[in-house]
Write a protein that holds these residues in place. Sequence first.
Motif, PDB file in Angstrom:
ATOM      1  N   VAL A  22       0.853  -1.188   0.000  1.00  0.00           N
ATOM      2  CA  VAL A  22       0.000   0.000   0.000  1.00  0.00           C
ATOM      3  C   VAL A  22       0.887   1.235   0.000  1.00  0.00           C
ATOM      4  N   ILE A  23       0.689   2.074  -1.004  1.00  0.00           N
ATOM      5  CA  ILE A  23       1.426   3.334  -1.142  1.00  0.00           C
ATOM      6  C   ILE A  23       0.406   4.463  -1.033  1.00  0.00           C
ATOM      7  N   VAL A  24       0.745   5.488  -0.269  1.00  0.00           N
ATOM      8  CA  VAL A  24      -0.162   6.628  -0.098  1.00  0.00           C
ATOM      9  C   VAL A  24       0.501   7.885  -0.637  1.00  0.00           C
ATOM     10  N   ASN A  25      -0.112   8.472  -1.670  1.00  0.00           N
ATOM     11  CA  ASN A  25       0.310   9.792  -2.141  1.00  0.00           C
ATOM     12  C   ASN A  25      -0.274  10.813  -1.174  1.00  0.00           C
ATOM     13  N   GLN A  26       0.533  11.683  -0.641  1.00  0.00           N
ATOM     14  CA  GLN A  26       0.040  12.648   0.344  1.00  0.00           C
ATOM     15  C   GLN A  26      -1.046  13.563  -0.224  1.00  0.00           C
ATOM     16  N   GLU A  27      -0.958  13.846  -1.501  1.00  0.00           N
ATOM     17  CA  GLU A  27      -1.988  14.651  -2.158  1.00  0.00           C
ATOM     18  C   GLU A  27      -2.448  13.918  -3.407  1.00  0.00           C
ATOM     19  N   ASN A  28      -3.548  14.325  -3.943  1.00  0.00           N
ATOM     20  CA  ASN A  28      -4.092  13.685  -5.140  1.00  0.00           C
ATOM     21  C   ASN A  28      -3.227  14.053  -6.338  1.00  0.00           C
ATOM     22  N   LYS A  29      -2.493  13.056  -6.849  1.00  0.00           N
ATOM     23  CA  LYS A  29      -1.580  13.276  -7.976  1.00  0.00           C
ATOM     24  C   LYS A  29      -2.207  12.890  -9.311  1.00  0.00           C
ATOM     25  N   GLY A  30      -3.336  12.194  -9.279  1.00  0.00           N
ATOM     26  CA  GLY A  30      -4.007  11.801 -10.511  1.00  0.00           C
ATOM     27  C   GLY A  30      -3.752  10.349 -10.882  1.00  0.00           C
TER      28      GLY A  30
END
Length: 95
Positions: A57-65
């Motif tokens: 599970v990888i979480v982008n801190q902000e919505n990167k698309g």
Amino acid sequence: MKLDVAICSVRAKSLLELIESLEPYLKEINSVICIIDGAKSYDKNLKKISEIPKYQVIVNQENKGLSYSRNLAMNLSSSDYILYLDDDVLLKSNI
């Protein structure tokens, strides 16, 4: 043949339902790469998923698309093939 499954999501509930529908197929899957787009979508249930050996599970801190997340999954994959699934997909027994 080695196969990774990549799921890019902004909706934790939909992602969890898809992960549940993957269970019957896990023996044929090398790993499941879950990219959560935006930290606000990450919750304690997804933390539990990250503790399962085949799941990453990888979480982008902000919505990167979606394109960014799919490219990230492709770079993390070590298999011959990668299957991209949208988080609103539920696999049926006749797949």
